[in-house]
Design a protein around this motif. Structure first.
Motif, PDB file in Angstrom:
ATOM      1  N   PRO A  36      14.629 -61.466  15.372  1.00  0.00           N
ATOM      2  CA  PRO A  36      15.232 -61.684  14.050  1.00  0.00           C
ATOM      3  C   PRO A  36      15.694 -60.392  13.377  1.00  0.00           C
ATOM      4  N   ARG A  37      15.013 -59.292  13.640  1.00  0.00           N
ATOM      5  CA  ARG A  37      15.378 -58.038  12.986  1.00  0.00           C
ATOM      6  C   ARG A  37      16.783 -57.570  13.377  1.00  0.00           C
ATOM      7  N   TRP A  38      17.303 -58.059  14.506  1.00  0.00           N
ATOM      8  CA  TRP A  38      18.637 -57.655  14.931  1.00  0.00           C
ATOM      9  C   TRP A  38      19.729 -58.302  14.096  1.00  0.00           C
ATOM     10  N   THR A  39      19.406 -59.398  13.447  1.00  0.00           N
ATOM     11  CA  THR A  39      20.400 -60.084  12.639  1.00  0.00           C
ATOM     12  C   THR A  39      20.214 -59.830  11.146  1.00  0.00           C
ATOM     13  N   MET A  40      19.201 -59.064  10.772  1.00  0.00           N
ATOM     14  CA  MET A  40      18.974 -58.748   9.370  1.00  0.00           C
ATOM     15  C   MET A  40      19.903 -57.619   8.955  1.00  0.00           C
ATOM     16  N   GLU A  41      20.527 -57.788   7.816  1.00  0.00           N
ATOM     17  CA  GLU A  41      21.455 -56.800   7.300  1.00  0.00           C
ATOM     18  C   GLU A  41      20.688 -55.628   6.678  1.00  0.00           C
ATOM     19  N   ASP A  42      21.221 -54.422   6.898  1.00  0.00           N
ATOM     20  CA  ASP A  42      20.656 -53.239   6.239  1.00  0.00           C
ATOM     21  C   ASP A  42      21.216 -53.207   4.824  1.00  0.00           C
ATOM     22  N   ARG A  43      20.364 -53.472   3.858  1.00  0.00           N
ATOM     23  CA  ARG A  43      20.852 -53.619   2.481  1.00  0.00           C
ATOM     24  C   ARG A  43      20.815 -52.333   1.682  1.00  0.00           C
ATOM     25  N   THR A  44      19.994 -51.404   2.064  1.00  0.00           N
ATOM     26  CA  THR A  44      19.903 -50.154   1.301  1.00  0.00           C
ATOM     27  C   THR A  44      20.538 -49.023   2.095  1.00  0.00           C
ATOM     28  N   PRO A  45      20.973 -47.979   1.388  1.00  0.00           N
ATOM     29  CA  PRO A  45      21.521 -46.820   2.093  1.00  0.00           C
ATOM     30  C   PRO A  45      20.522 -46.211   3.075  1.00  0.00           C
ATOM     31  N   GLN A  46      19.245 -46.202   2.703  1.00  0.00           N
ATOM     32  CA  GLN A  46      18.220 -45.653   3.591  1.00  0.00           C
ATOM     33  C   GLN A  46      18.102 -46.475   4.873  1.00  0.00           C
ATOM     34  N   ALA A  47      18.151 -47.796   4.744  1.00  0.00           N
ATOM     35  CA  ALA A  47      18.057 -48.662   5.914  1.00  0.00           C
ATOM     36  C   ALA A  47      19.280 -48.489   6.808  1.00  0.00           C
ATOM     37  N   ARG A  48      20.476 -48.369   6.191  1.00  0.00           N
ATOM     38  CA  ARG A  48      21.686 -48.139   6.982  1.00  0.00           C
ATOM     39  C   ARG A  48      21.598 -46.802   7.706  1.00  0.00           C
ATOM     40  N   PHE A  49      21.090 -45.772   7.015  1.00  0.00           N
ATOM     41  CA  PHE A  49      20.954 -44.462   7.649  1.00  0.00           C
ATOM     42  C   PHE A  49      19.980 -44.534   8.830  1.00  0.00           C
ATOM     43  N   GLN A  50      18.865 -45.226   8.668  1.00  0.00           N
ATOM     44  CA  GLN A  50      17.894 -45.329   9.759  1.00  0.00           C
ATOM     45  C   GLN A  50      18.492 -46.052  10.965  1.00  0.00           C
ATOM     46  N   SER A  51      19.284 -47.092  10.714  1.00  0.00           N
ATOM     47  CA  SER A  51      19.943 -47.795  11.818  1.00  0.00           C
ATOM     48  C   SER A  51      20.935 -46.873  12.530  1.00  0.00           C
ATOM     49  N   MET A  52      21.719 -46.134  11.748  1.00  0.00           N
ATOM     50  CA  MET A  52      22.680 -45.199  12.337  1.00  0.00           C
ATOM     51  C   MET A  52      21.969 -44.098  13.116  1.00  0.00           C
ATOM     52  N   LYS A  53      20.839 -43.652  12.580  1.00  0.00           N
ATOM     53  CA  LYS A  53      20.078 -42.604  13.256  1.00  0.00           C
ATOM     54  C   LYS A  53      19.571 -43.104  14.612  1.00  0.00           C
ATOM     55  N   LYS A  54      19.066 -44.336  14.649  1.00  0.00           N
ATOM     56  CA  LYS A  54      18.607 -44.914  15.924  1.00  0.00           C
ATOM     57  C   LYS A  54      19.752 -45.009  16.923  1.00  0.00           C
ATOM     58  N   GLU A  55      20.905 -45.505  16.457  1.00  0.00           N
ATOM     59  CA  GLU A  55      22.057 -45.641  17.342  1.00  0.00           C
ATOM     60  C   GLU A  55      22.509 -44.274  17.861  1.00  0.00           C
ATOM     61  N   ASN A  56      22.578 -43.293  16.973  1.00  0.00           N
ATOM     62  CA  ASN A  56      23.005 -41.948  17.370  1.00  0.00           C
ATOM     63  C   ASN A  56      22.018 -41.316  18.339  1.00  0.00           C
ATOM     64  N   THR A  57      20.737 -41.497  18.090  1.00  0.00           N
ATOM     65  CA  THR A  57      19.717 -40.934  18.965  1.00  0.00           C
ATOM     66  C   THR A  57      19.789 -41.568  20.348  1.00  0.00           C
ATOM     67  N   ASN A  58      19.984 -42.876  20.404  1.00  0.00           N
ATOM     68  CA  ASN A  58      20.100 -43.553  21.697  1.00  0.00           C
ATOM     69  C   ASN A  58      21.368 -43.133  22.435  1.00  0.00           C
ATOM     70  N   ALA A  59      22.463 -42.961  21.704  1.00  0.00           N
ATOM     71  CA  ALA A  59      23.706 -42.510  22.333  1.00  0.00           C
ATOM     72  C   ALA A  59      23.538 -41.091  22.878  1.00  0.00           C
ATOM     73  N   TYR A  60      22.842 -40.254  22.139  1.00  0.00           N
ATOM     74  CA  TYR A  60      22.587 -38.881  22.585  1.00  0.00           C
ATOM     75  C   TYR A  60      21.714 -38.874  23.841  1.00  0.00           C
ATOM     76  N   ALA A  61      20.695 -39.696  23.859  1.00  0.00           N
ATOM     77  CA  ALA A  61      19.820 -39.786  25.032  1.00  0.00           C
ATOM     78  C   ALA A  61      20.605 -40.274  26.256  1.00  0.00           C
ATOM     79  N   GLN A  62      21.492 -41.231  26.052  1.00  0.00           N
ATOM     80  CA  GLN A  62      22.312 -41.723  27.159  1.00  0.00           C
ATOM     81  C   GLN A  62      23.255 -40.632  27.657  1.00  0.00           C
ATOM     82  N   ALA A  63      23.842 -39.884  26.737  1.00  0.00           N
ATOM     83  CA  ALA A  63      24.741 -38.797  27.127  1.00  0.00           C
ATOM     84  C   ALA A  63      23.982 -37.732  27.919  1.00  0.00           C
ATOM     85  N   LEU A  64      22.772 -37.394  27.475  1.00  0.00           N
ATOM     86  CA  LEU A  64      21.971 -36.412  28.219  1.00  0.00           C
ATOM     87  C   LEU A  64      21.615 -36.940  29.602  1.00  0.00           C
ATOM     88  N   ASN A  65      21.322 -38.216  29.687  1.00  0.00           N
ATOM     89  CA  ASN A  65      21.028 -38.825  30.976  1.00  0.00           C
ATOM     90  C   ASN A  65      22.240 -38.727  31.910  1.00  0.00           C
TER      91      ASN A  65
END
Length: 101
Positions: A36-65
């Motif tokens: 269910p958490r995948w369909t929940m909207e990030d309503r606050t700027p902090q929540a949006r930033f945390q989601s973006m941070k996770k995505e960026n970190t995963n993309a960086y890890a994939q690039a390093l791989n």
């Protein structure tokens, strides 16, 4: 006589396996759905930033791989580019989620 039966048996074997693969591929496992958490909207700027941070970190890890498959200077350049992309993406995330007054 044996020589003529082998192609027939081989073709029957291939056809049976192709059918079995098709049947297995068509089955859908509906037990596992998206959390269910995948369909929940990030309503606050902090929540949006945390989601973006996770995505960026995963993309960086994939690039390093991906860079690990390379050797020498090419690998070093790849890692530098991955880091620059990560830093740029994190800066964009900060800008997009900052509180504007």
């Amino acid at each position: 006589m044996k020589m003529q039966l082998k192609p027939l048996w081989l073709s029957l074997f291939i056809a049976a396996n192709a059918f079995a693969l098709h049947v297995n591929a068509a089955e859908e496992n509906v037990e596992h759905r998206d959390p269910p958490r995948w369909t929940m909207e990030d309503r606050t700027p902090q929540a949006r930033f945390q989601s973006m941070k996770k995505e960026n970190t995963n993309a960086y890890a994939q690039a390093l791989n991906d860079c690990r498959a390379m050797r020498g200077r090419e690998a070093g350049d790849c890692k530098k580019e991955a880091r620059m992309n990560f830093d740029r993406d994190m800066q964009r995330a900060r800008e997009m989620t900052s509180q504007r007054h």
